[in-house]
Design an enzyme around this catalytic site. Structure first.
Site, PDB file in Angstrom:
ATOM      1  N   LYS A 108      -1.050   2.938  -7.520  1.00  0.00           N
ATOM      2  CA  LYS A 108      -0.805   3.302  -6.077  1.00  0.00           C
ATOM      3  C   LYS A 108      -1.030   4.814  -6.085  1.00  0.00           C
ATOM      4  O   LYS A 108      -0.546   5.631  -7.082  1.00  0.00           O
ATOM      5  CB  LYS A 108       0.746   3.004  -5.941  1.00  0.00           C
ATOM      6  CG  LYS A 108       0.963   1.543  -5.898  1.00  0.00           C
ATOM      7  CD  LYS A 108       0.566   1.089  -4.429  1.00  0.00           C
ATOM      8  CE  LYS A 108       1.484  -0.223  -4.126  1.00  0.00           C
ATOM      9  NZ  LYS A 108       2.592  -0.111  -3.426  1.00  0.00           N
ATOM     10  N   LYS A 160      -7.437  -0.833  -2.726  1.00  0.00           N
ATOM     11  CA  LYS A 160      -6.270  -1.534  -2.424  1.00  0.00           C
ATOM     12  C   LYS A 160      -6.061  -1.413  -0.798  1.00  0.00           C
ATOM     13  O   LYS A 160      -5.510  -0.452  -0.432  1.00  0.00           O
ATOM     14  CB  LYS A 160      -4.821  -1.192  -3.020  1.00  0.00           C
ATOM     15  CG  LYS A 160      -3.898  -2.238  -2.815  1.00  0.00           C
ATOM     16  CD  LYS A 160      -2.346  -2.070  -3.699  1.00  0.00           C
ATOM     17  CE  LYS A 160      -1.365  -3.151  -3.771  1.00  0.00           C
ATOM     18  NZ  LYS A 160      -0.763  -3.252  -2.254  1.00  0.00           N
ATOM     19  N   CYS A 205      24.612   2.459  21.558  1.00  0.00           N
ATOM     20  CA  CYS A 205      25.144   2.721  22.966  1.00  0.00           C
ATOM     21  C   CYS A 205      25.686   1.424  23.464  1.00  0.00           C
ATOM     22  O   CYS A 205      25.119   0.625  23.522  1.00  0.00           O
ATOM     23  CB  CYS A 205      24.019   3.411  23.848  1.00  0.00           C
ATOM     24  SG  CYS A 205      24.536   3.432  25.504  1.00  0.00           S
ATOM     25  N   CYS A 252      22.472   2.493  31.000  1.00  0.00           N
ATOM     26  CA  CYS A 252      22.058   3.548  30.266  1.00  0.00           C
ATOM     27  C   CYS A 252      20.325   3.552  30.515  1.00  0.00           C
ATOM     28  O   CYS A 252      19.782   2.550  30.442  1.00  0.00           O
ATOM     29  CB  CYS A 252      22.160   3.296  28.691  1.00  0.00           C
ATOM     30  SG  CYS A 252      21.129   4.356  27.567  1.00  0.00           S
ATOM     31  N   CYS A 304      26.286   8.511  23.682  1.00  0.00           N
ATOM     32  CA  CYS A 304      24.732   8.310  23.756  1.00  0.00           C
ATOM     33  C   CYS A 304      24.274   9.520  24.697  1.00  0.00           C
ATOM     34  O   CYS A 304      24.892   9.546  25.791  1.00  0.00           O
ATOM     35  CB  CYS A 304      24.725   6.794  24.747  1.00  0.00           C
ATOM     36  SG  CYS A 304      23.103   6.844  25.326  1.00  0.00           S
ATOM     37  N   TYR A 358     -11.754 -10.600  -1.735  1.00  0.00           N
ATOM     38  CA  TYR A 358     -11.617 -10.250  -3.039  1.00  0.00           C
ATOM     39  C   TYR A 358     -11.026 -11.171  -3.949  1.00  0.00           C
ATOM     40  O   TYR A 358     -10.981 -10.843  -5.142  1.00  0.00           O
ATOM     41  CB  TYR A 358     -10.785  -8.795  -3.030  1.00  0.00           C
ATOM     42  CG  TYR A 358      -9.435  -8.766  -2.237  1.00  0.00           C
ATOM     43  CD1 TYR A 358      -8.491  -9.748  -3.240  1.00  0.00           C
ATOM     44  CD2 TYR A 358      -8.927  -8.140  -1.325  1.00  0.00           C
ATOM     45  CE1 TYR A 358      -7.130  -9.808  -2.619  1.00  0.00           C
ATOM     46  CE2 TYR A 358      -7.682  -8.028  -0.524  1.00  0.00           C
ATOM     47  CZ  TYR A 358      -6.909  -9.097  -1.471  1.00  0.00           C
ATOM     48  OH  TYR A 358      -5.567  -9.171  -0.736  1.00  0.00           O
ATOM     49  N   CYS A 411      22.979   8.199  28.272  1.00  0.00           N
ATOM     50  CA  CYS A 411      24.063   8.139  29.392  1.00  0.00           C
ATOM     51  C   CYS A 411      25.348   8.432  29.254  1.00  0.00           C
ATOM     52  O   CYS A 411      26.005   8.308  30.119  1.00  0.00           O
ATOM     53  CB  CYS A 411      23.721   6.497  29.667  1.00  0.00           C
ATOM     54  SG  CYS A 411      24.743   5.561  28.426  1.00  0.00           S
ATOM     55  N   GLU A 423     -11.202  -1.155  -7.260  1.00  0.00           N
ATOM     56  CA  GLU A 423     -11.717  -1.474  -5.853  1.00  0.00           C
ATOM     57  C   GLU A 423     -10.489  -0.875  -5.263  1.00  0.00           C
ATOM     58  O   GLU A 423      -9.254  -0.923  -5.506  1.00  0.00           O
ATOM     59  CB  GLU A 423     -11.915  -2.850  -5.614  1.00  0.00           C
ATOM     60  CG  GLU A 423     -10.795  -3.813  -5.753  1.00  0.00           C
ATOM     61  CD  GLU A 423     -10.932  -5.387  -5.813  1.00  0.00           C
ATOM     62  OE1 GLU A 423     -11.158  -5.618  -4.981  1.00  0.00           O
ATOM     63  OE2 GLU A 423     -10.754  -5.517  -6.831  1.00  0.00           O
ATOM     64  N   ASP A 429      -4.521  -1.846   2.697  1.00  0.00           N
ATOM     65  CA  ASP A 429      -3.239  -1.863   3.254  1.00  0.00           C
ATOM     66  C   ASP A 429      -3.204  -3.104   4.560  1.00  0.00           C
ATOM     67  O   ASP A 429      -3.151  -2.440   5.695  1.00  0.00           O
ATOM     68  CB  ASP A 429      -2.771  -0.586   3.771  1.00  0.00           C
ATOM     69  CG  ASP A 429      -1.286  -0.521   3.592  1.00  0.00           C
ATOM     70  OD1 ASP A 429      -0.546  -1.661   3.281  1.00  0.00           O
ATOM     71  OD2 ASP A 429      -0.709   0.564   4.149  1.00  0.00           O
TER      72      ASP A 429
HETATM   73  S1  IVH Z   1      -5.708  -8.893  -5.839  1.00  0.00           S
HETATM   74  C1  IVH Z   1      -3.202 -12.137  -8.071  1.00  0.00           C
HETATM   75  N1  IVH Z   1      -7.120  -6.878  -4.766  1.00  0.00           N
HETATM   76  O1  IVH Z   1      -2.073  -6.240  -2.656  1.00  0.00           O
HETATM   77  C2  IVH Z   1      -3.283 -10.942  -7.380  1.00  0.00           C
HETATM   78  N2  IVH Z   1      -4.950  -7.415  -3.964  1.00  0.00           N
HETATM   79  O2  IVH Z   1       0.409  -6.206  -4.251  1.00  0.00           O
HETATM   80  C3  IVH Z   1      -4.399 -10.898  -6.183  1.00  0.00           C
HETATM   81  N3  IVH Z   1      -4.400  -6.223  -1.968  1.00  0.00           N
HETATM   82  O3  IVH Z   1      -0.879  -9.399  -2.122  1.00  0.00           O
HETATM   83  C4  IVH Z   1      -4.379  -9.719  -5.528  1.00  0.00           C
HETATM   84  N4  IVH Z   1      -6.030  -5.130  -1.652  1.00  0.00           N
HETATM   85  O4  IVH Z   1      -2.194  -8.234  -0.201  1.00  0.00           O
HETATM   86  C5  IVH Z   1      -5.763  -7.779  -4.640  1.00  0.00           C
HETATM   87  N5  IVH Z   1      -8.407  -5.350  -3.577  1.00  0.00           N
HETATM   88  C6  IVH Z   1      -7.431  -5.898  -3.548  1.00  0.00           C
HETATM   89  C7  IVH Z   1      -6.249  -5.685  -2.833  1.00  0.00           C
HETATM   90  C8  IVH Z   1      -5.254  -6.576  -2.969  1.00  0.00           C
HETATM   91  C9  IVH Z   1      -4.981  -5.319  -1.162  1.00  0.00           C
HETATM   92  C10 IVH Z   1      -2.987  -6.581  -1.794  1.00  0.00           C
HETATM   93  C11 IVH Z   1      -2.724  -8.055  -1.521  1.00  0.00           C
HETATM   94  C12 IVH Z   1      -1.711  -8.443  -2.647  1.00  0.00           C
HETATM   95  C13 IVH Z   1      -1.077  -7.053  -2.796  1.00  0.00           C
HETATM   96  C14 IVH Z   1      -0.364  -7.273  -4.235  1.00  0.00           C
END
Ligand code: IVH
Length: 714
Positions: free
Chosen positions: A334, A136, A452, A458, A428, A246, A431, A134, A138
């Site tokens: 990542k 990740k 500055c 400034c 700076c 999730y 100014c 799934e 942000d």
């Molecule tokens: S599972 C036990 N699923 O990533 C771990 N985390 O680096 C449970 N995050 O703190 C996390 N999307 O803030 C999980 N689909 C996803 C996620 C996710 C974002 C974030 C979450 C976590 C961090 C871990």
């Protein structure tokens, strides 16, 4: 806040070639740097580096620990998640810790993850294990406690074991049900997931913020974190936050036996869940899904920074368990930072509203990951020197999920012969005042940021300085807040503190009277002039605090003025002082005199001396003294019920900010401490007070509520 810099030379040595001594030194330095980044990211919602740079620091830190396991300790960062919760919020202890995920960057690491899972479970390589995959998201993770289906508490991750109580704020998020409906809702369950802001909502919010001259956010993640971590839930309510469920923490029962089943149950109870989640049977399928999501990344309505893979069966997850800060059954794959090559045409120095000089690279426009980039941050002077970035260089730039692109490195082979090392300005650009790098007040280390020194003159800092000048603990001019200050500055009515006091007279002669301007009328203008007139005498310590000299907060202003008595004496002392240097290793007598003041150290003394040595600052002070008569320091009310006591404020305060509480207590002759001890006379505890409250009770220290505090002090 700035992160300490690493000894640059060591980082280029492969971990395999490090000596034990160098490894120890680098491990400690990296630890400090990572901790500073964690604090900036989790507590201030204002990261100092890109996620990719942060990940690189973490990877190196962990690689060093893998080779030198003796460096690992209980408080090693690799055992930790996030940052301790901020004092601003009540604390929530997580029943089941909120952990982090290990990262994979290359396909081979994903294959190794799958193989490792199988080995751990004693399965053959050809045996099938199902995984979920799934996006990740942000944003920031949040844990929502439901008791009998009703939302009771919501908390941020914090340091993984204790988070911040954000219940009132979370209740304003439309995606989060207050009451769970449907089948199989356990009596108690912590539903976990990500609070995030959609890209379009982020753009619109920033446009609104900009129009209102409020803070704009660097990226959707910061906007989400900044919006959730608000003391005033009505602000959160006005921000378009969303949530994907999730994961889960404590649960009295489980509605399913698989990860996918759990998430389907969440959807059935009324949560938003991510539509791109799938079940996969092999590393190859996981990688195929990763590619598919990566291809959609730019067009998804929200920011993602990778893909998360989890073992699907919960019984297998339980067997796999955890290692340090992350589960063995999950990994985050990542996305690589998106990079491109272009020419650095110029380096521009921007001056922030606190006077920080930030170098920005002006680039020949180039497309990086679908976005045209024409400027990138260079962070600070040391960073330019470390990367040896020169005007005319061909550079690699990178976007790593964040909005602000970075200059990664220089392609030396393409350097023009004429390119000279970059000379960072010492004046700076806004100014012309001198700009200095000062030592950190606590660590004594020289700051990476050059600032500055012309705060009061400034233009880049003027509004901020004026806002400080009129603020509650300084001149405290009612009716003159940040918005009004900015408007007066933009209208050309106030450009220096002294202008505030000539405003009425100039207004009387003006063709465009204040009472006829937008947002003003006869009464409000008259009230403002009355408030200003009421401040023509002000306690001398407030006067000095109002000047906004670096490191001179209320306490230091009091310390200085208790000694010098008048502004003129302070100025004379500062002008006579010589800061220690090669010629005067111990400074001179005037320097020693300032340093002898209880509580004044060399960083503060230096800041005061630098301030008065700038002739234009002296002009500003002189102009102000022509308008305002400083009075002797505020005397402590003799009948104050708390005079002489040590007071600790803990938990979240609802009627006053911490600064106000502190100032009020100090005005009443009390001392304010950060921790409870036998010397504490009184603890004022708001909701969510934790260990300090417990300690006070254990020690038998008197504890009162915020309301009782107001009754006590009248
Ligand atoms: S599972 C036990 N699923 O990533 C771990 N985390 O680096 C449970 N995050 O703190 C996390 N999307 O803030 C999980 N689909 C996803 C996620 C996710 C974002 C974030 C979450 C976590 C961090 C871990």
């Amino acid at each position: 806040m700035t992160a300490p810099q690493m000894p640059a030379a060591l980082r280029h040595v492969p971990v395999a070639d490090l000596s034990a001594a160098d490894a120890g030194a680098e491990h400690a330095a990296l630890g400090a740097e990572i901790a500073a980044h964690d604090a900036a990211y989790y507590r201030e919602d204002a990261p100092l580096v890109s996620d990719a740079e942060y990940d690189a620091l973490r990877q190196r830190y962990e690689a060093i620990e893998a080779r030198f396991p003796e460096l690992k300790s209980e408080d090693s960062l690799s055992q930790k998640v996030g940052a301790a919760p901020s004092e601003k919020f009540g604390k929530v202890v997580h029943g089941v810790p909120m952990l982090s995920l290990a990262n994979a960057f290359a396909d081979a690491e994903v294959e190794e993850f799958v193989a490792r899972v199988k080995r751990f479970l004693n399965l053959a390589a050809e045996d099938e294990v199902a995984f979920t995959s799934e996006p990740k998201i942000d944003g920031l993770s949040c844990s929502l406690r439901y008791v009998d289906g009703r939302l009771t508490v919501a908390a941020t991750r914090g340091d993984g074991s204790q988070g911040e109580d954000v219940t009132a704020n979370v209740r304003t998020i439309a995606d989060i049900p207050h009451q769970l409906a449907g089948r199989g809702v356990p009596d108690i369950i912590d539903v976990r997931g990500e609070v995030y802001m959609a890209k379009a909502d982020f753009e619109a919010l920033n446009a609104r913020q900009e129009a209102a001259q409020e803070k704009v956010f660097a990226n959707p993640r910061n906007a989400a974190a900044g919006s959730l971590r608000q003391l005033d839930p009505s602000i959160t309510a006005a921000r378009p936050l969303k949530f994907f469920a999730y994961a889960w923490g404590e649960a009295s029962s489980h509605p399913a036996e698989t990860q996918l089943g759990m998430v389907e149950a969440f959807a059935g109870w009324g949560f938003a869940t991510n539509p791109l989640m799938i079940r996969a049977a092999s590393a190859a399928e996981l990688l195929a899904h990763y590619r598919k999501i990566e291809a959609q990344r730019a067009t998804l309505p929200y920011d993602i920074d990778g893909v998360v893979y989890k073992v699907d069966r919960l019984d297998l997850q339980r067997r796999l368990g955890f290692v340090s800060r992350s589960p063995r059954w999950a990994i985050a794959h990542k996305f690589p930072a998106e990079q491109a090559t272009t020419v650095l045409e110029d380096i521009e120095i921007q001056v922030g509203r606190t006077g920080a000089l930030t170098p920005v690279a002006r680039l020949l426009p180039v497309t990086v990951g679908g976005v045209v980039v024409s400027s990138a941050t260079l962070h600070n002077e040391d960073e330019i020197a470390r990367k040896d970035v020169r005007i005319g260089d061909t550079v690699v730039v990178q976007r790593a999920g964040d909005v602000i692109p970075q200059v990664v490195r220089v392609i030396l082979e393409k350097r023009p012969d004429a390119a000279a090392p970059y000379d960072f300005p010492h004046l700076c650009p806004a100014c012309g005042s001198h700009a200095v790098r000062e030592a950190d007040i606590k660590t004594g280390k020289v700051d990476a940021v050059r600032r500055c020194t012309g705060g009061l003159i400034c233009p880049a800092q003027m509004v901020e300085r004026l806002r400080h000048f009129v603020s509650r603990n300084a001149f405290d001019i009612e009716g003159l807040g940040e918005k009004q200050v900015r408007a007066f500055y933009d209208w050309g009515l106030i450009a220096s503190p002294a202008d505030i006091f000539t405003l009425e007279e100039r207004n009387a002669r003006s063709l465009q009277r204040l009472e006829n301007r937008d947002g003003w009328g006869k009464t409000s203008a008259a009230n403002l002039f009355a408030a200003i007139a009421g401040r023509r005498t002000v306690a001398v310590d407030r006067f000095v605090f109002a000047l906004g000299i670096r490191h001179v907060g209320e306490t230091n202003a009091k310390r200085l003025m208790r000694h010098y008595g008048t502004v003129e004496a302070l100025e004379a002392g500062a002008m006579a002082a010589v800061i220690p240097g090669e010629d005067h290793p111990k400074g001179n007598e005037a320097w020693q005199e300032m340093l002898a003041i209880d509580g004044i150290g060399d960083v503060v003394a230096e800041a005061v001396i630098e301030f008065f040595h700038e002739p234009r600052n002296r002009e500003v002070v002189a102009a102000l003294l022509a308008q305002v008569r400083p009075a002797p320091m505020e005397q402590v009310a003799a009948e104050s019920p708390v005079a002489g006591q040590t007071i600790v404020f803990t938990g979240s305060l609802e009627k006053m900010t911490r600064d106000e509480a502190k100032a009020m207590a100090e005005r009443l002759g009390a001392k304010v401490a950060g921790s409870v001890s036998a010397k504490t006379g009184l603890v004022v505890a708001g909701p969510g007070a934790g260990s300090k409250l417990e300690k006070a009770q254990a020690l038998g220290v008197k504890v009162i509520t915020e309301d009782e505090w107001f009754e006590l002090v009248g």
